[in-house]
Design an enzyme around this catalytic site. Structure first.
Site, PDB file in Angstrom:
ATOM      1  N   GLY A   1       0.828  -1.212   0.000  1.00 36.34           N
ATOM      2  CA  GLY A   1       0.000   0.000   0.000  1.00 36.34           C
ATOM      3  C   GLY A   1       0.852   1.247   0.000  1.00 36.34           C
ATOM      4  O   GLY A   1       2.060   1.176  -0.227  1.00 36.34           O
ATOM      5  N   ASN A   2       0.231   2.381   0.250  1.00 37.44           N
ATOM      6  CA  ASN A   2       0.984   3.635   0.337  1.00 37.44           C
ATOM      7  C   ASN A   2       0.320   4.565   1.338  1.00 37.44           C
ATOM      8  O   ASN A   2      -0.723   4.236   1.904  1.00 37.44           O
ATOM      9  CB  ASN A   2       1.113   4.274  -1.052  1.00 37.44           C
ATOM     10  CG  ASN A   2      -0.234   4.581  -1.651  1.00 37.44           C
ATOM     11  OD1 ASN A   2      -0.977   5.400  -1.137  1.00 37.44           O
ATOM     12  ND2 ASN A   2      -0.580   3.888  -2.743  1.00 37.44           N
ATOM     13  N   ASN A   3       0.926   5.729   1.536  1.00 38.92           N
ATOM     14  CA  ASN A   3       0.515   6.630   2.622  1.00 38.92           C
ATOM     15  C   ASN A   3      -0.612   7.594   2.267  1.00 38.92           C
ATOM     16  O   ASN A   3      -0.949   8.446   3.074  1.00 38.92           O
ATOM     17  CB  ASN A   3       1.721   7.482   3.049  1.00 38.92           C
ATOM     18  CG  ASN A   3       2.626   6.720   3.972  1.00 38.92           C
ATOM     19  OD1 ASN A   3       2.150   5.860   4.714  1.00 38.92           O
ATOM     20  ND2 ASN A   3       3.912   6.997   3.916  1.00 38.92           N
ATOM     21  N   SER A   4      -1.164   7.484   1.058  1.00 37.31           N
ATOM     22  CA  SER A   4      -2.159   8.489   0.673  1.00 37.31           C
ATOM     23  C   SER A   4      -3.432   8.348   1.514  1.00 37.31           C
ATOM     24  O   SER A   4      -3.975   7.258   1.649  1.00 37.31           O
ATOM     25  CB  SER A   4      -2.483   8.321  -0.810  1.00 37.31           C
ATOM     26  OG  SER A   4      -3.447   9.266  -1.160  1.00 37.31           O
TER      27      SER A   4
ATOM     28  N   ALA B   1      -3.140   7.636  -5.363  1.00 40.21           N
ATOM     29  CA  ALA B   1      -1.790   7.070  -5.497  1.00 40.21           C
ATOM     30  C   ALA B   1      -1.969   5.604  -5.899  1.00 40.21           C
ATOM     31  O   ALA B   1      -2.483   4.793  -5.117  1.00 40.21           O
ATOM     32  CB  ALA B   1      -1.052   7.182  -4.176  1.00 40.21           C
TER      33      ALA B   1
END
Ligand code: CTP
Length: 394
Positions: free
Chosen positions: A207-210, A274
């Site tokens: 995943g990512n931090n968005s 993202a």
């Protein structure tokens, strides 16, 4: 534009910028608003009651225990359409964030359900202090519009972000907040927000931090301006926006599917999500045991914008680039390679943009022009991007 019988409470905090609020009061009255001034007791050190009474033509009180028979904090809260607090000092912001009610202004703020706006002004170090940052975030998350102070010279002789903004920019922000123009009426806006998750096994993902804040803010801004809005939200914990068609998704493939399906009908696509560039090649049905979790073989995800570019007709596309440097050349190349009309570049290397209410970066427009965006709220950046898109939509 005159604002008829709209009633404003103008709260005044105890900072030197209180004298600038006299001009704000005059300009609000010029525009037809009816204004009741509620200063904090400490602000009277800078501008006295008599000045506010003379300028507003109304009586002024600072404490709940004055004119008790009127139950003034409740009647003021009920009878006002908006609250503007200018200047908002660090102490006042802290008291508002805590929900305290220790003078008339904080009582009215708590008792009122009207839209509220704060115009902070203070020493830059107080503004950047973690406690103030946290209090501002709390108030913004509750829907209060908190303006960013201006960078410049301060009364102390220091230079930094803390100055009270010009009256005209306060009134513009206030009116955009309370009476947005319907310049997107008849337009269909498709927004993607959040960050995709690519499953590794039933319990893990890439995943990512968005957080989705920027995309949700643009969706809300477009809705306020009259657009018909569809929001494809990937794993965002933000609540549904009433009036926006919500499509909740998780993976890049799902975003790809919905964007390609919705794009032909839209006028503007805002790709703020993202998107993971790759996903695990093999998805297992059962949890991978730690002994077996040494490497994950990846396969590339489809590039959504590149696929959209193949079917692009009249639409305008806004792309985002969250990078760890401010590389203008790379941003211009990305704008072209992605088939976008506008690209917002932000450098996320300082860790102060993801999940924050504010952003800073640079907007690039197809054809070569660009302009920097100084630290501002994600709502304000959203408005700016919508303005740019509108110019291009003609
Ligand atoms: N994007 C997309 N499809 C992907 C990846 C990204 O449409 N598979 C979109 C994003 O939503 C964003 C823009 O493309 O609006 C730029 O995303 P970014 O991750 O910066 O670009 P990449 O092409 O992935 O390039 P990089 O190698 O820098 O990661």
């Amino acid at each position: 534009m005159r604002q008829g019988d709209r009633e404003i409470i103008l709260g005044v905090g105890g900072g030197i910028a209180a004298y600038k609020s006299c001009d704000l009061l005059r300009r609000l009255l010029d525009r037809g608003y009816k204004v009741t001034v509620v200063p904090t007791p400490s602000s009277l050190n800078f501008v006295g009651k008599a000045t506010w009474e003379a300028l507003s033509g109304r009586s002024v009180t600072t404490e709940v225990f004055e004119n008790v028979q009127e139950v003034r904090h409740i009647s003021l809260a009920k009878n006002s359409d908006y609250i503007i607090i200018a200047p908002a000092t660090a102490d006042l912001i802290a008291r508002l964030a805590m929900g305290r009610a220790d003078d008339l202004l904080t009582n009215v703020f708590l008792a009122s359900e009207s839209p509220k706006m704060l115009v902070p002004a203070m020493h830059p170090q107080m503004w950047s202090n973690e406690a103030t940052r946290a209090n501002v975030e709390i108030l913004r998350s509750r829907g209060v519009l908190v303006m960013e102070p201006v960078v410049g010279a301060l009364t102390s002789g220091d230079v930094g972000q803390g100055r009270f903004p010009e009256t005209t920019s306060i009134i513009t922000e206030f009116e955009n907040f309370t009476h947005p123009s319907l310049d997107f009426a008849g337009k269909k806006v498709l927004v993607t927000a959040g960050g995709t998750r690519e499953p590794i096994d039933p319990v893990r993902f890439i995943g990512n931090n968005s957080s989705g804040k920027q995309g949700f803010s643009i969706a809300q801004g477009a809705l306020n301006r009259g657009a018909e809005v569809t929001l494809i939200a990937a794993n965002s914990s933000l609540p549904d926006i009433p009036g926006v068609r919500m499509i909740r998704v998780s993976t890049a493939a799902e975003v790809h599917h919905h964007v390609l399906a919705e794009f032909p009908q839209c006028d503007l696509l805002v790709m703020s999500a993202a998107i993971a560039d790759a996903r695990p090649l093999h998805l297992t049905d059962s949890k991978i045991k730690k002994g077996d979790l040494k490497t994950i073989e990846l396969t590339e995800n489809k590039d959504i914008l590149k696929d959209v570019a193949l079917i692009k007709a009249r639409q305008i596309i806004i792309a985002f680039a969250a990078e760890t440097s401010h590389d203008v050349h790379q941003a211009q190349e990305k704008l072209i390679s992605k088939g976008a009309d506008i690209l917002y570049l932000n450098d996320v290397s300082q860790g102060d943009i993801f999940n924050s209410e504010t952003t800073y970066g640079e907007i690039f427009i197809k054809g070569g022009s660009s302009h920097k965006v100084a630290k501002t709220t994600k709502d304000t950046l959203g408005e700016e991007l919508l303005n740019q898109a509108l110019v291009q939509l003609g």
